[in-house]
Design an enzyme around this catalytic site. Structure first.
Site, mmCIF file in Angstrom:
data_model
loop_
_atom_site.group_PDB
_atom_site.id
_atom_site.type_symbol
_atom_site.label_atom_id
_atom_site.label_comp_id
_atom_site.label_asym_id
_atom_site.label_seq_id
_atom_site.Cartn_x
_atom_site.Cartn_y
_atom_site.Cartn_z
ATOM 1 C CG ASP A 7 0.856 -34.198 5.742
ATOM 2 O OD1 ASP A 7 -0.112 -34.182 5.459
ATOM 3 O OD2 ASP A 7 1.777 -33.530 6.169
ATOM 4 C CG ASP A 34 5.248 -30.397 7.444
ATOM 5 O OD1 ASP A 34 3.494 -30.501 7.674
ATOM 6 O OD2 ASP A 34 5.740 -29.677 6.964
ATOM 7 C CG ASP A 65 1.708 -34.724 10.039
ATOM 8 O OD1 ASP A 65 0.573 -35.238 9.324
ATOM 9 O OD2 ASP A 65 2.601 -33.402 8.795
#
Length: 629
Positions: free
Chosen positions: A312, A506, A510
């Site tokens: 990410d 995080d 996600d």
């Protein structure tokens, strides 16, 4: 992921304690001149070991697996059949020790998503017909209800903004900048109110809202994750038939069943039952000291052979916190004066960007007086008096001058946000804020490649232009922008079909992708509890380089475990040959096998060291190979 029954660690420890006690008591009886009592105790130890071993084998067969325990069962049963009780007790001790170590290595936090639900809103502030505000359980909220979302609260359901709103949507979209929603614009559940309180007209119930959908995505992704086969069991696919063949030939050619039992005793794959779990536990301990908690030996083993990494952007490759990138004053205006006035006013604002502005002023040691007559207009800005001078921070009104146009272009090119500052009614400057790339991101990407990862892909909900710039800066192979949580899950599924895949993230957005990946790694240092609950590993230190350390540790651990297993099995095969010719009685063979165990265990303990560069000597440069030993 390996799914083990909750009582497995207790059973393993109980078995180890009981078999060990019976073996020691039997040895004491033999030394005391009571051989019959010793034989009874050793036989009891063999039986005690045989019962759970049979259960483990049957359970493995039901899953379509033939594990290393099958050889141990044959050795235990054979020892009982021919009266070699000491050999059986020693085999039982080795089996219990291996199972205990494996249970410890594989024990991990349960992957239920109860915490994900626990962190969702449980109540809502609902406006009554009389204009009052009442707190009601979330289940009582219906479409059409008028709600109030206080500063810092999570939007409880999907709805439409009744007032201008400033929202932190990073947990859902990955977009690092606060987003301003005008009256009538949609607001998704799960976003955080980063500004003043605002009215929300509910358009769905909690069960039908965005946050609930993410929870369901994560639950479905976790449910479809297949159990992994133990590393030791993969070696057993050929070692088991080879052992049976040698034992059968020894019995057939000699006519002595004791020889077959002796072969099976030395064939008991203790290098697999002991060395592999010890190496894995050592690697997990090493990773933990680097600030990465790995939830199980299977996770570390898969991480050691991973080929693809998906990351990410927000909070992973970038810091996840806005920072002041540039102060641009209007011609003839002092930049420090602009920043000081804005920071003084922003001291009383809950806006996400306000914190960054205040921190920048403090870092420059600018004195910040207490503002007066402060008023904040949601979606527009904040204004008040600083040292008696009118100050306003917020959006730009009217036609911008050339210097402001240039600043806008710079901000648009890198996804920055701008806080415009007006002093005494005139535009005095602009503060450009951005979510900075982690300083170690590019070096870490190169170290991850050196550790064995072949493909690195950045997946983000952010805009394509911003995502491409970050991707080029850190050197990933591919950038996938504008991703929803479902898009991330689908991309992870595609990559897992090609090879072992790791996902790093995080936020709430996600969590489904982390649960879908072969290995999900959560950046959990700042309290990303939702991502951490469904992840296989959690980084407790907010440093991306620790991920590269852990990948290197995992690769080295897997290599050591493989070496230990290979050397141990080679020595076992040599001992099997000697036993097949009648030169190694079962009890002596069990002792020889213990000697082999010592060799492979010492080798396995090498996993406690090496595999990463100590911080003091980490003068790493891009493109340099990572240290593996």
């Amino acid at each position: 992921m390996a799914q083990r029954s909750p009582d497995q660690p207790t059973i393993s420890w109980t078995l180890l304690a009981l078999v060990g006690a019976l073996l020691v008591l039997g040895g004491a009886g033999w030394l005391a001149g009571v051989p019959t009592g010793a034989e009874v105790l050793w036989a009891a130890a063999t039986v005690v070991s045989l019962v759970p071993a049979c259960y483990w084998v049957v359970r493995a067969l039901r899953r379509g697996q033939t594990g290393v325990d099958a050889i141990a069962v044959l050795a235990l049963a054979g020892s009982l059949a021919v009266g070699e009780y000491l050999a059986g007790a020693i085999v039982g001790l080795m089996l219990a020790t291996g199972r205990t170590l494996e249970a410890y290595a594989e024990r991990r936090a349960a992957r239920d998503l109860s915490a994900l639900v626990a962190h969702a809103p449980r109540s809502a502030r609902r406006r009554t017909a009389e204009g009052a505000v009442e707190v009601v359980p979330l289940a009582q909220v219906s479409a059409g209800d008028r709600l109030l979302v206080a500063p810092g609260e999570v939007a409880p359901v999907d709805g439409v903004a009744e007032d201008p709103a400033v929202l932190d949507e990073s947990v859902l979209t990955g977009e690092s900048r606060p987003v301003e929603r005008a009256v009538g614009e949609a607001v998704a559940s799960g976003v955080i109110n980063a500004g003043p309180g605002f009215g929300l007209l509910a358009t769905a119930t909690a069960d039908q809202s965005t946050y609930a959908g993410i929870v369901e995505l994560a639950r479905a992704a976790t449910a479809e994750t297949a159990p992994a086969v133990r590393l030791a069991d993969r070696y057993a696919t050929w070692f088991l038939p080879a052992s049976l063949l040698v034992a059968g030939l020894a019995w057939l050619l000699s006519g002595d069943p004791v020889r077959a039992v002796a072969v099976l005793v030395v064939a008991t794959p203790c290098p697999l039952l002991l060395a592999v779990p010890i190496a894995i536990v050592a690697g997990m301990s090493r990773a933990a000291r680097r600030g990465v908690v790995v939830r199980g030996g299977g996770t570390l083993e898969r991480l050691g052979r991973a080929e693809t990494l998906l990351l990410d952007k927000t909070g992973t490759l970038t810091g996840g916190r806005p920072e002041l990138a540039e102060t641009v004053p209007a011609p003839g205006v002092d930049g420090d004066r602009v920043l000081r006035a804005a920071a003084a006013l922003e001291q009383l604002s809950p806006h996400v960007l306000a914190t960054a502005i205040v921190q920048a002023a403090v870092a420059r040691s600018l004195p910040l007086p207490v503002p007066t007559e402060v008023t904040e207009e949601p979606g527009a800005g904040i204004h008040g008096l600083v040292d008696g001078e009118p100050v306003r921070v917020g959006q730009l009104d009217g036609h911008p001058p050339p210097w402001a146009v240039a600043l806008r272009h710079r901000a648009a090119s890198d996804g920055s946000a701008i806080a415009w500052v007006s002093l005494d009614g005139g535009l005095a400057g602009g503060l450009r804020l951005r979510d900075p790339i982690r300083p170690d991101a590019a070096a870490t990407v190169n170290r991850l490649r050196a550790a064995g990862l072949r493909r690195l892909i950045m997946v983000t909900g952010d805009r394509e232009l911003v995502a491409e710039q970050v991707g080029r800066s850190v050197g990933v192979d591919e950038v996938v922008a504008g991703c929803t949580p479902a898009d991330k899950v689908e991309r992870v599924r595609q990559e897992t079909r090609r090879g072992v895949t790791v996902m790093v993230g995080d936020g709430v957005n996600d969590a489904p992708a982390l649960a879908t990946a072969d290995v999900g790694v959560a950046m959990g240092a700042r309290g990303a509890t939702v991502a951490a609950e469904v992840a296989d590993a959690v980084m407790t230190v907010d440093e991306l380089e620790r991920l590269a350390d852990t990948v290197a540790i995992a690769a080295r651990t897997r290599r050591i475990a493989t070496q230990s297993a290979a050397v141990g099995m080679a020595l076992s095969l040599a001992a099997m040959a000697v036993a097949a010719f009648g030169q190694l009685p079962p009890a002596v063979g069990a002792v020889v096998q213990e000697g082999i165990d010592v060799v492979v265990i010492l080798n396995a303990l090498r996993a406690l060291g090496g595999g990463w560069r100590p911080a003091a000597s980490r003068a790493w440069r891009p493109g340099a190979p990572a240290r593996s030993e």
